[in-house]
Design an enzyme around this catalytic site. Sequence first.
Site: not given
Ligand code: FPP
Length: 227
Positions: A14, A31, A61, A63, A65, A125
């Site tokens: 997160d 991301h 959830e 989707w 965004r 792994l």
């Molecule tokens: C949360 O950050 C993260 C996500 C919703 C998606 C996780 C995705 C990645 C780590 C990158 C892509 C992954 C791969 C495997 C290629 P947030 O956007 O909710 O952050 P915030 O809470 O600060 O808004």
Amino acid sequence: MITNLPKHVAIIMDGNGRWAKNRGLNRVKGHERGAEVVREITTAASDIGIKFLTLYAFSTENWKRPKMEVEFLMKLLDRYLKNELPIYMKENVKFETVGDLSKFSKTLQKTIQHIKNKTKNNSGLTQILALNYGSRDEIIRAIKKLNENHEDINEQNLEKYLDSANFGDVDLLIRTSGEVRVSNFLLWQIAYAEMVFTDTLWPDFNKDEFYDILKEYGNRDRRFGGV
Ligand code: FPP
């Protein structure tokens, strides 16, 4: 030297959006950087001898965004998986998923299946990406299968039908970015997990902090309800 390694580590990655915002960047840049951290932590987990690493990459959830962000995440995932194949092979990593893949585009489903097939005989792994994953959804799908097959409702039978059937319970759950909640992630599997919440935003998370958390885990006394 790290003792008492967890067998199964799960991470709620997160803070990508906040990391980007702090730098005046678009959320998607967070991301992008987050995907690089996925690679670093997967390699670190593989090197130290962890068996299962489940990463929350896209929830049921997510989707909700903005369309542009969802589309970016889909493309990033496709690109990440394709680029990752040589690394999975070199590191002997098997790629797996949990979650309902049927909602993804046929192209992405094909990439996912392709990488699963190519890595299926790797014995190090297992990296498990949670994709369109929600724990309640997973449990409901498992109960439906139990019902269709007229099987007894008990823990063992239910676990057979969870997406995580081959990976078992989580030993250590980590969440980055300072939020202290589990957000519908592996609710069944974390019943006895140790939990670590760190303020670090996912794009700033790294191997050193990961190993520090593994050390902390090694010092905890897990009693599983006993004394
Ligand atoms: C949360 O950050 C993260 C996500 C919703 C998606 C996780 C995705 C990645 C780590 C990158 C892509 C992954 C791969 C495997 C290629 P947030 O956007 O909710 O952050 P915030 O809470 O600060 O808004």
